[in-house]
Design an enzyme around this catalytic site. Structure first.
Site, PDB file in Angstrom:
ATOM      1  CD  GLU A  51      -2.663   0.970   2.690  1.00  0.00           C
ATOM      2  OE1 GLU A  51      -3.646   1.726   2.832  1.00  0.00           O
ATOM      3  OE2 GLU A  51      -2.336   0.096   3.531  1.00  0.00           O
ATOM      4  CE  LYS A 120      -7.160   1.072   3.785  1.00  0.00           C
ATOM      5  NZ  LYS A 120      -5.901   1.414   4.494  1.00  0.00           N
ATOM      6  CB  CYS A 176      -4.573  -2.008   3.890  1.00  0.00           C
ATOM      7  SG  CYS A 176      -3.809  -2.247   5.521  1.00  0.00           S
TER       8      CYS A 176
END
Length: 648
Positions: A51, A120, A176
């Site tokens: 990330e 995300k 994540c």
């Protein structure tokens, strides 16, 4: 011999944690270039990076700096050129400014182009995390494309990346914290078709988190029936308040295939061949997956270069039914034994019977069945004398096996009868005109059926149940006499393969017995597998050895697992067996694989009328359970593939 990964349904995935300096994009890019070169040398087709790996995850308020944002986009274009140079699919993280908001994105790059950007969705904002200070959630997107160097790049969480000419390879991305959410986006992506889920991450290390992370990745890969790769930021991230260990790993349908070393300041890389064809087949046979509602998605085609390899980057255990570690093997044996004894105990409770009849030969299978009966009787508080063990010496019985059978019955405290079958079988030969010197199939099967007749009739006398002793491997090969040892009233070993039977007997010896009983059990475990239907050799030793006739059980159990449990075609089984069994020449493996297919198809009629017995593992051949196959199915399709391999 080298193999095309694509033809076998495999993709070689690499997860990498590059050395990093916070906000030093040029340095970070150089490390990624070096890591991509390493991945290419190892013939990786896909490289997943952490990330925000271009900038560093811990830039904090520096993310607002336009210079950082612009430099990250320039580096993204460099990665596009890098992907073309190495014919490598790259997934990397960067901050993306779009419509007045900043998004934490993962970019998929292939063939010199950025194919898509996935923001995300779940932004952690508790404890040590403050992502909502800088980034917006994917739910706040107002555009579905982004202009990069004059090209409109798809943006969104609805993107699926489909490999051209390889339908099994479909990539879905989440970032994540998305994995740690109650409903991760990867579940939706999987149902929509993604077989390879990639997660660029930055997960700081605290006590216990490594094991939890492993469980999370493995369980999500199992839940999604997918391969799941997870690449995490390393110790180059800021250590102001946290330490990042660079724990990257790859899992497939619940099994971890590879992981990187943690806490290394040097760049780390791990590779594994993920079996996407297997995952597609798993999904086809899973009704719950088929019933899950899919959502609309945008499919973005990309080119995935095929590679050839001599060695597969994945564990291929030669004994798939037998765990490799001693502790795990002990746990597995205890679980199997509990399933077997509970199944038999339940049947005894239902019938109200306190008597069972077991034919014991001094071999592995009948010994395991006897041990199961003893444990079931003990659990029910029944007298072990209610277990009627019968040893029935015949033309092929040796002193060793008969002696072990009689000793074991005595040591276990069960009832024992010795009933020779020679006279009865000779009378039968006389009745049907069979020459005793002709050791053909009639000679052998007459003995097996005589033994079964004795067991059934004694069970009628006692009002008991005949306990079957045959195992899963024998059923797969049809290595049993129809309406002979093939038949019983409850078959306790029907779900246990031969390679595991030996471990179970040895485990019983070590955990439940000592002294002479343990020694007898170990000697039984060391006895060659044989039905003892042909006369002993000149030294009085076993003359008929099963594995010399039908082939090594370790090979057949390997074939059985991969053909029935994983539905692999013959070519793939042969390729995997070649790596798993280095001590066998490929021609030997091929010959026994042909035997396996011929026998497996021709002997289905025996499996179509099996007695009841408990399922203990992921492979079972009961017609009432996992395996339903016509008895007259043709095997030619599978044999033709093997013949082509033999010729070419």
């Amino acid at each position: 011999m080298s193999y095309s990964l694509r033809k076998l349904g495999l993709v070689r995935v690499a997860v990498g944690t590059p050395e990093l300096r916070v906000a030093d994009i040029d340095f970070n890019l150089r490390q990624i270039v070096g890591l991509a070169g390493q991945a290419a040398e190892r013939k990786a087709q896909v490289l997943l990076l952490p990330e925000l790996c271009l900038t560093g995850y811990s830039c904090a308020d520096l993310f607002y700096q336009p210079l950082l944002q612009e430099k990250a986009l320039q580096a993204l274009q460099e990665l596009a050129r890098l992907s073309a140079e190495h014919s490598l699919v790259l997934v990397a993280g960067l901050p993306l400014a779009l419509d007045g908001r900043l998004f934490n994105c993962a970019a998929l790059i292939a063939s010199g182009r950025v194919h898509g950007l996935v923001p995300k969705t779940f932004l952690p904002n508790t404890a040590e995390f403050y992502e909502q200070r800088w980034f917006s959630s994917a739910r706040e997107l107002t555009s579905d494309t982004f202009c990069l160097d004059g090209e409109r790049i798809p943006v969104g969480t609805d993107l699926l990346f489909a490999a051209e000419g390889f339908p099994a390879c479909c990539i879905g991305l989440e970032v994540c914290e998305d994995l740690w959410a109650v409903e991760p986006p990867s579940g939706r992506l999987a149902v929509s078709g993604a077989t390879l889920l990639l997660n660029p991450s930055a997960s700081p290390e605290v006590l216990g988190k490594r094991d939890y992370r492993r469980q999370l990745v493995c369980s999500q890969s199992a839940r999604c029936l997918a391969a799941y790769a997870y690449a995490s930021a390393g110790p180059g991230e800021s250590s102001t308040d946290l330490v990042y260990a660079g724990h990257s790993l790859i899992a497939e349908n619940g099994l971890q295939l590879a992981e990187t070393e943690r806490f290394s300041f040097d760049s780390q890389l791990a590779c594994a061949d993920v079996d996407l064809e297997r995952l597609v087949l798993e999904r086809q046979r899973n009704a719950s997956f088929a019933d899950s509602p899919a959502t609309a998605s945008r499919r973005i085609p990309f080119v995935l270069k095929d590679v050839r390899t001599k060695n597969f980057a994945r564990p291929i255990p030669p004994r798939p039914f037998v765990p490799e570690g001693d502790h795990e093997r002990d746990v597995r044996c205890e679980e199997i034994f509990a399933i077997q004894t509970t199944g038999l105990a339940r049947r005894l409770r239902h019938t109200g019977s306190s008597r069972v009849v077991i034919g014991i030969s001094g071999g592995l299978d009948s010994t395991l069945a006897l041990l199961v009966a003893v444990r079931a009787f003990d659990r029910l508080g029944l007298d072990r004398r209610g277990i009627q063990a019968i040893t029935m010496p015949g033309f092929g019985t040796t002193v060793r096996t008969r002696g072990n059978a009689e000793k074991l019955a005595d040591l276990l405290g069960v009832s024992l009868q010795v009933i020779g079958i020679d006279a009865a079988v000779r009378q039968h030969f006389a009745d049907i005109g069979q020459d005793e010197k002709n050791h053909d199939i009639t000679y052998e099967n007459s003995q097996a059926r005589e033994r079964t007749q004795i067991l059934m009739d004694v069970a009628n006398q006692l009002g008991g149940l005949v306990i079957g002793t045959g195992d899963l491997s024998e059923l797969a090969l049809g290595w049993c006499t129809y309406n002979g040892d093939h038949m019983s009233m409850y078959a306790v070993n029907v779900g246990v393969p031969k390679t595991l039977v030996r471990y179970l007997v040895d485990w019983c010896a070590e955990t439940g017995f000592s002294g002479e009983a343990r020694a007898v059990l170990h000697d039984i475990g060391a006895t060659p597998v044989s039905p003892e239907l042909l006369p002993p050799d000149e030294n009085g030793e076993i003359g008929q050895k099963t594995e010399e006739t039908v082939g090594p059980y370790e090979l057949h159990d390997f074939f059985l697992y991969h053909a029935v449990r994983l539905h692999y075609p013959p070519a793939k089984i042969l390729a995997f067996a070649g790596q798993a069994f280095g001590r066998y020449e490929s021609k030997v493996i091929l010959d026994w694989l042909q035997v396996f297919y011929r026998r497996f198809f021709s002997q289905q009629f025996k499996r179509s009328c099996l007695p009841d017995g408990p399922k203990v593992g992921s492979v079972v051949l009961s017609p009432r359970g996992d395996w339903r196959m016509p008895s007259d199915a043709a095997v030619c399709l599978w044999l033709k593939e093997l013949e082509a391999l033999e010729q070419g």
